[in-house]
Design a protein around this motif. Structure first.
Motif, PDB file in Angstrom:
ATOM      1  N   LEU A 192     -48.642 -16.794 -27.871  1.00  0.00           N
ATOM      2  CA  LEU A 192     -48.993 -17.438 -26.607  1.00  0.00           C
ATOM      3  C   LEU A 192     -49.295 -16.396 -25.549  1.00  0.00           C
ATOM      4  N   ASP A 193     -50.282 -16.705 -24.717  1.00  0.00           N
ATOM      5  CA  ASP A 193     -50.548 -15.785 -23.623  1.00  0.00           C
ATOM      6  C   ASP A 193     -49.451 -15.961 -22.577  1.00  0.00           C
ATOM      7  N   PRO A 194     -49.152 -14.893 -21.827  1.00  0.00           N
ATOM      8  CA  PRO A 194     -48.047 -14.942 -20.860  1.00  0.00           C
ATOM      9  C   PRO A 194     -48.185 -16.059 -19.831  1.00  0.00           C
ATOM     10  N   ALA A 195     -49.413 -16.405 -19.429  1.00  0.00           N
ATOM     11  CA  ALA A 195     -49.602 -17.454 -18.434  1.00  0.00           C
ATOM     12  C   ALA A 195     -49.112 -18.802 -18.956  1.00  0.00           C
ATOM     13  N   SER A 196     -49.426 -19.140 -20.202  1.00  0.00           N
ATOM     14  CA  SER A 196     -48.978 -20.425 -20.739  1.00  0.00           C
ATOM     15  C   SER A 196     -47.472 -20.431 -20.964  1.00  0.00           C
ATOM     16  N   ARG A 197     -46.897 -19.293 -21.313  1.00  0.00           N
ATOM     17  CA  ARG A 197     -45.451 -19.215 -21.540  1.00  0.00           C
ATOM     18  C   ARG A 197     -44.689 -19.366 -20.229  1.00  0.00           C
ATOM     19  N   SER A 198     -45.274 -18.913 -19.118  1.00  0.00           N
ATOM     20  CA  SER A 198     -44.568 -18.982 -17.830  1.00  0.00           C
ATOM     21  C   SER A 198     -44.452 -20.413 -17.318  1.00  0.00           C
ATOM     22  N   ARG A 199     -45.187 -21.356 -17.925  1.00  0.00           N
ATOM     23  CA  ARG A 199     -45.133 -22.750 -17.486  1.00  0.00           C
ATOM     24  C   ARG A 199     -44.012 -23.539 -18.149  1.00  0.00           C
ATOM     25  N   ILE A 200     -43.287 -22.940 -19.070  1.00  0.00           N
ATOM     26  CA  ILE A 200     -42.207 -23.673 -19.720  1.00  0.00           C
ATOM     27  C   ILE A 200     -40.873 -22.989 -19.450  1.00  0.00           C
ATOM     28  N   ASP A 201     -39.825 -23.788 -19.516  1.00  0.00           N
ATOM     29  CA  ASP A 201     -38.465 -23.278 -19.323  1.00  0.00           C
ATOM     30  C   ASP A 201     -37.938 -22.810 -20.673  1.00  0.00           C
ATOM     31  N   GLY A 232     -35.052 -21.497 -21.109  1.00  0.00           N
ATOM     32  CA  GLY A 232     -33.616 -21.752 -21.149  1.00  0.00           C
ATOM     33  C   GLY A 232     -32.764 -20.549 -21.495  1.00  0.00           C
ATOM     34  N   GLY A 233     -33.162 -19.386 -21.049  1.00  0.00           N
ATOM     35  CA  GLY A 233     -32.388 -18.175 -21.306  1.00  0.00           C
ATOM     36  C   GLY A 233     -32.907 -17.343 -22.466  1.00  0.00           C
ATOM     37  N   LEU A 234     -33.860 -17.869 -23.234  1.00  0.00           N
ATOM     38  CA  LEU A 234     -34.407 -17.089 -24.349  1.00  0.00           C
ATOM     39  C   LEU A 234     -35.046 -15.788 -23.881  1.00  0.00           C
ATOM     40  N   GLU A 235     -35.512 -15.770 -22.646  1.00  0.00           N
ATOM     41  CA  GLU A 235     -36.136 -14.550 -22.126  1.00  0.00           C
ATOM     42  C   GLU A 235     -35.136 -13.405 -21.988  1.00  0.00           C
ATOM     43  N   GLN A 236     -33.851 -13.684 -22.191  1.00  0.00           N
ATOM     44  CA  GLN A 236     -32.802 -12.664 -22.183  1.00  0.00           C
ATOM     45  C   GLN A 236     -32.221 -12.427 -23.579  1.00  0.00           C
ATOM     46  N   SER A 237     -32.773 -13.096 -24.589  1.00  0.00           N
ATOM     47  CA  SER A 237     -32.272 -12.980 -25.958  1.00  0.00           C
ATOM     48  C   SER A 237     -32.984 -11.841 -26.682  1.00  0.00           C
ATOM     49  N   LEU A 238     -32.232 -10.839 -27.087  1.00  0.00           N
ATOM     50  CA  LEU A 238     -32.813  -9.679 -27.757  1.00  0.00           C
ATOM     51  C   LEU A 238     -33.582 -10.092 -29.006  1.00  0.00           C
ATOM     52  N   GLY A 239     -32.993 -10.942 -29.832  1.00  0.00           N
ATOM     53  CA  GLY A 239     -33.660 -11.373 -31.059  1.00  0.00           C
ATOM     54  C   GLY A 239     -34.974 -12.081 -30.783  1.00  0.00           C
ATOM     55  N   PHE A 240     -34.978 -12.987 -29.816  1.00  0.00           N
ATOM     56  CA  PHE A 240     -36.193 -13.706 -29.460  1.00  0.00           C
ATOM     57  C   PHE A 240     -37.255 -12.740 -28.946  1.00  0.00           C
TER      58      PHE A 240
END
Length: 159
Positions: A6-15, A17-25
């Motif tokens: 996914l391009d960063p713009a489309s990803r910024s439109r969804i929540d 839920g903390g995955l953006e801090q998950s090392l594995g993700f």
């Protein structure tokens, strides 16, 4: 097949839920981005990152034992066996069973394998410079250093 990233713009439109801090993700999404770019740039020549990595390490360590290679590259033994057999069919790898340990398998590149590795070294190690990355050169070096440290691979062995 590598899923579309996914391009960063489309990803910024969804929540997330903390995955953006998950090392594995974050590692997985980053891997997908790099693999997508790899196949976009080098897919036409049939080069695959895992396969080339195996050939590269054999080239750097002629006579390496197949089990040691599998262990160091985190490849399951059964998959490594299939991969080495396919390399033999392509004429890239020679297997040798040492007299002192009939259970071991030592691997070396053939002349054809050495030529393949040499021919594709600039592609394999150079494609990443064409990746559209928000990191500057210094940040990229720091990311590589940190990943090498995190994964247990010493900085000196990173090419």
């Amino acid at each position: 097949m590598i899923p579309e990233v996914l391009d960063p713009a489309s990803r910024s439109r969804i929540d997330l839920g903390g995955l953006e801090q998950s090392l594995g993700f974050l590692l997985r999404v980053s891997q997908l981005k790099v693999f997508h770019h790899f196949f976009e740039k080098l897919g036409h020549i049939g080069l695959k990152p895992g396969e080339y990595s195996v050939l590269w390490v054999i080239a750097r360590n002629p006579g390496i034992r197949q089990g040691l290679l599998a262990q160091n590259l985190a490849i399951k033994n059964a998959h490594m066996t299939k991969l080495i057999r396919s390399f033999e069919v392509y004429g890239f790898v020679e297997r040798r069973i040492p007299d002192e340990d009939r259970r071991a398998v030592e691997l070396s590149l053939t002349e054809q394998g050495e030529a393949f590795v040499a021919r594709h070294k600039p592609d394999f190690f150079g494609y990443i410079q064409t990746l559209d990355s928000p990191l500057d050169e210094s940040e990229t070096r720091e990311l590589v250093r940190l990943l090498a440290k995190f994964s247990g691979i010493s900085r000196e062995s990173v090419q």
